[in-house]
Write an enzyme that holds these catalytic residues in place. Sequence first.
Site, PDB file in Angstrom:
ATOM      1  CB  CYS A 111     -11.226  95.659 -13.664  1.00 15.20           C
ATOM      2  SG  CYS A 111     -11.858  96.339 -12.134  1.00 15.20           S
ATOM      3  CG  HIS A 235     -10.682  98.525 -16.300  1.00 11.99           C
ATOM      4  ND1 HIS A 235     -12.049  98.410 -16.199  1.00 11.99           N
ATOM      5  CD2 HIS A 235     -10.234  98.819 -15.053  1.00 11.99           C
ATOM      6  CE1 HIS A 235     -12.401  98.614 -14.935  1.00 11.99           C
ATOM      7  NE2 HIS A 235     -11.329  98.875 -14.225  1.00 11.99           N
ATOM      8  CG  ASN A 265     -14.108 100.824 -12.296  1.00  8.89           C
ATOM      9  OD1 ASN A 265     -14.438  99.820 -12.920  1.00  8.89           O
ATOM     10  ND2 ASN A 265     -13.000 100.876 -11.576  1.00  8.89           N
TER      11      ASN A 265
HETATM   12  O1  UT7 Z   1     -10.944  99.227 -11.503  1.00 10.65           O
HETATM   13  C1  UT7 Z   1     -10.064  98.787 -10.540  1.00 10.65           C
HETATM   14  C2  UT7 Z   1      -8.896  99.632 -10.419  1.00 10.65           C
HETATM   15  N1  UT7 Z   1      -9.184 100.925  -9.877  1.00 10.65           N
HETATM   16  C3  UT7 Z   1      -8.495 101.982 -10.268  1.00 10.65           C
HETATM   17  O2  UT7 Z   1      -7.717 101.903 -11.160  1.00 10.65           O
HETATM   18  C4  UT7 Z   1      -8.615 103.273  -9.532  1.00 10.65           C
HETATM   19  C5  UT7 Z   1      -7.242 103.845  -9.354  1.00 10.65           C
HETATM   20  N2  UT7 Z   1      -7.204 105.046  -8.557  1.00 10.65           N
HETATM   21  C6  UT7 Z   1      -7.777 106.209  -8.922  1.00 10.65           C
HETATM   22  O3  UT7 Z   1      -8.435 106.291  -9.930  1.00 10.65           O
HETATM   23  C7  UT7 Z   1      -7.511 107.424  -8.078  1.00 10.65           C
HETATM   24  O4  UT7 Z   1      -6.493 107.154  -7.139  1.00 10.65           O
HETATM   25  C8  UT7 Z   1      -8.772 107.939  -7.338  1.00 10.65           C
HETATM   26  C9  UT7 Z   1      -9.753 108.529  -8.326  1.00 10.65           C
HETATM   27  C10 UT7 Z   1      -9.407 106.798  -6.563  1.00 10.65           C
HETATM   28  C11 UT7 Z   1      -8.370 109.061  -6.385  1.00 10.65           C
HETATM   29  O5  UT7 Z   1      -7.724 110.093  -7.083  1.00 10.65           O
HETATM   30  P1  UT7 Z   1      -6.350 110.705  -6.530  1.00 10.65           P
HETATM   31  O6  UT7 Z   1      -5.966 111.779  -7.451  1.00 10.65           O
HETATM   32  O7  UT7 Z   1      -5.402 109.571  -6.333  1.00 10.65           O
HETATM   33  O8  UT7 Z   1      -6.830 111.342  -5.167  1.00 10.65           O
HETATM   34  P2  UT7 Z   1      -6.271 111.069  -3.694  1.00 10.65           P
HETATM   35  O9  UT7 Z   1      -6.731 109.740  -3.195  1.00 10.65           O
HETATM   36  O10 UT7 Z   1      -4.812 111.388  -3.650  1.00 10.65           O
HETATM   37  O11 UT7 Z   1      -7.014 112.195  -2.894  1.00 10.65           O
HETATM   38  C12 UT7 Z   1      -6.727 113.589  -3.128  1.00 10.65           C
HETATM   39  C13 UT7 Z   1      -7.588 114.398  -2.190  1.00 10.65           C
HETATM   40  C14 UT7 Z   1      -7.509 113.933  -0.740  1.00 10.65           C
HETATM   41  O12 UT7 Z   1      -7.607 115.068   0.087  1.00 10.65           O
HETATM   42  P3  UT7 Z   1      -6.276 115.751   0.716  1.00 10.65           P
HETATM   43  O13 UT7 Z   1      -5.592 114.671   1.475  1.00 10.65           O
HETATM   44  O14 UT7 Z   1      -5.485 116.234  -0.465  1.00 10.65           O
HETATM   45  O15 UT7 Z   1      -6.841 116.849   1.528  1.00 10.65           O
HETATM   46  C15 UT7 Z   1      -8.758 113.089  -0.576  1.00 10.65           C
HETATM   47  O16 UT7 Z   1      -9.197 113.055   0.755  1.00 10.65           O
HETATM   48  O17 UT7 Z   1      -8.968 114.274  -2.564  1.00 10.65           O
HETATM   49  C16 UT7 Z   1      -9.732 113.836  -1.442  1.00 10.65           C
HETATM   50  N3  UT7 Z   1     -10.825 112.992  -1.933  1.00 10.65           N
HETATM   51  C17 UT7 Z   1     -11.967 113.505  -2.394  1.00 10.65           C
HETATM   52  N4  UT7 Z   1     -12.417 114.773  -2.483  1.00 10.65           N
HETATM   53  C18 UT7 Z   1     -13.634 114.957  -3.001  1.00 10.65           C
HETATM   54  C19 UT7 Z   1     -10.852 111.642  -2.070  1.00 10.65           C
HETATM   55  N5  UT7 Z   1     -12.024 111.275  -2.613  1.00 10.65           N
HETATM   56  C20 UT7 Z   1     -12.736 112.403  -2.805  1.00 10.65           C
HETATM   57  C21 UT7 Z   1     -14.002 112.655  -3.352  1.00 10.65           C
HETATM   58  N6  UT7 Z   1     -14.417 113.947  -3.420  1.00 10.65           N
HETATM   59  N7  UT7 Z   1     -14.808 111.682  -3.785  1.00 10.65           N
END
Ligand code: UT7
Length: 310
Positions: A111, A235, A265
């Site tokens: 990215c 980005h 993204n």
């Molecule tokens: O471009 C390259 C670089 N990429 C990035 O910079 C991305 C960086 N990361 C992020 O943007 C975030 O970490 C994400 C958007 C990928 C995830 O957000 P988060 O707030 O870190 O969520 P999480 O992974 O901690 O997940 C929270 C909850 C989990 O459930 P529990 O364990 O709390 O029950 C996940 O299983 O959300 C759940 N979850 C979802 N729920 C609904 C994960 N993905 C989804 C989804 N829909 N798509």
Amino acid sequence: MSVRGITVRGSGISVPDKVVTNADLSATLDTSDEWIRERTGIKERRVGGVTSQLAIEAGRRAIEDAGLQPSDIDVVLLATTTPDALVPATSATVQAGIGIPGGAFDLNAACSGFVYGLVTAAGLAAVGSGRVLLVGAEALSRIVDWDDRTMAVLVGDGAGAVVVEPVDGPGDLISWNLGADGTLRHLLTCDHGGYLFMDGKEVFRRAVRVVVESAQRALSDAGLTASDVDLLVPHQANLRIIQAVCQRLGIPEERAAIVIDRYGNTSSASIPLALDDALRAGRVSAGDHLLLTGFGGGMTWASAVLRWGG
Ligand code: UT7
């Protein structure tokens, strides 16, 4: 030897026609519009096409926007993580498709690729190259497992291009900072024939830190502070990352170019998509200071400060 810098002249984008909304994804995945919007800021994304086709369209538009012909370009530099094939370089397809004479090569810094490309184009100008068509283009939908909700909701396809023109004197690129830490390569990966994997939480945590540090270094090298930044072009990985970066740098969010709501993204395409949007909206005037900053798989990070239009 006299100093040669660069100016950015002409911009163009291309995105697939197909719009995939959060509601569309919620129909097949265990997710919701609310979760995607709150956690990422994404409302919809464009899906379809291949990298070369998107890059050719964006490149043609940038050349036209610059009032130039394909024969006026000397090098095609394509930043992408999703080449059409491993060999040949996709930039060769772009070169032939637009009808550009001269060199062509791909660059993969995930990215951060567009900013790496901008600095590379400035280096080419410094050693005597002519105009560079710099494109960031991705067909990320081709390497995403559409049954994996953690990745499928994040990505989109698209391309953005600019013409980078050599000028006498220091030009518009007044400072830059590039970095990488390959010990973190496991955080964001895609094997041959495989799907994208990301440790989202860890990437998020590190992204804010490296972007802030890289941006501050570039600003300091330019002899500027955050208050001098007229437009931040970050980005577009997550709206919450952009907000955290703005807050830590001390740049009001209103001064950031944001298109993640529409495009998701798009990796190396995201900075030129956001830049083009800001240009079309009349948000950039001659003399403005632009801070371009990105991060991604590798991990890599990259920042550049431009004084627009010299
Ligand atoms: O471009 C390259 C670089 N990429 C990035 O910079 C991305 C960086 N990361 C992020 O943007 C975030 O970490 C994400 C958007 C990928 C995830 O957000 P988060 O707030 O870190 O969520 P999480 O992974 O901690 O997940 C929270 C909850 C989990 O459930 P529990 O364990 O709390 O029950 C996940 O299983 O959300 C759940 N979850 C979802 N729920 C609904 C994960 N993905 C989804 C989804 N829909 N798509």
